[in-house]
Design a protein around this motif. Structure first.
Motif, short mmCIF file in Angstrom:
data_model
loop_
_atom_site.label_atom_id
_atom_site.label_comp_id
_atom_site.label_asym_id
_atom_site.label_seq_id
_atom_site.Cartn_x
_atom_site.Cartn_y
_atom_site.Cartn_z
N GLN A 1 -2.40 -0.58 9.82
CA GLN A 1 -2.75 -2.00 9.75
C GLN A 1 -3.99 -2.21 8.88
N CYS B 1 -4.90 -0.33 6.43
CA CYS B 1 -4.49 -0.09 5.05
C CYS B 1 -3.76 -1.30 4.48
N LEU B 2 -3.05 -2.03 5.31
CA LEU B 2 -2.29 -3.18 4.85
C LEU B 2 -3.13 -4.44 4.72
N ASP B 3 -4.25 -4.51 5.45
CA ASP B 3 -5.10 -5.69 5.37
C ASP B 3 -5.72 -5.76 3.97
#
Length: 158
Positions: A15, A17-19
């Motif tokens: 999560q 890394c995706l933010d």
């Protein structure tokens, strides 16, 4: 460590890394500074030409006044005035040419705005507006600090 804890930690890591990163982290200020510096030399060259034409115009005016009142030579004064008229046209062309040079900073954009107030320049107001808009867009797209400038109020001064 249990599989549930590992899965939870992995999910939290994924999560993060995706933010998306904040814009200020993604700004390459060194690259932006180099991009602005690339505009500085052409601006200085154009400014040198403009400054020289202004100095020439002022010199010819002073020479004309000197010939008229000190030398009391109307013919010489008239000749200087004729040369000054030509230098006024050269100055206006130099200003128009400088307006067409990409601005390296906001001070140059402000100079363009002020210089464009001369309605006798050989450049249209539409072209000036487009050039200034392009400069402002470039400068906004290439900030040289990660933090936006804050407005200074009375509270900032001691």
């Amino acid at each position: 460590m249990s599989a549930a804890v590992k899965t939870k930690a992995l999910a939290a890591f994924v999560q993060q890394c995706l933010d998306p990163l904040p814009d200020s982290v993604l700004i390459d200020t060194h690259h932006n500074q180099l991009m602005r510096q690339a505009r500085r030399l052409p601006w200085r060259k154009a400014n040198a030409v403009t400054s020289l034409t202004i100095a020439e115009m002022d010199y010819l005016h002073a020479k004309s006044v000197h010939a008229m009142y000190v030398l009391e030579d109307e013919d010489k004064s008239s000749a200087c005035s004729d040369q000054r008229t030509i230098s006024v046209d050269r100055k206006r062309q130099a200003v128009a040419d400088q307006i067409r040079v990409p601005a390296p900073d906001l001070l140059a954009v402000q100079w363009k705005r002020e210089a464009a107030k001369d309605r006798y320049l050989p450049i249209g107001q539409d072209e000036v507006a487009k050039l200034i808009a392009a400069d402002e867009a470039f400068l906004a797209a290439h900030p040289i600090t990660k933090q936006p400038r804050r407005k200074r109020g009375r509270s900032d001064h001691h």
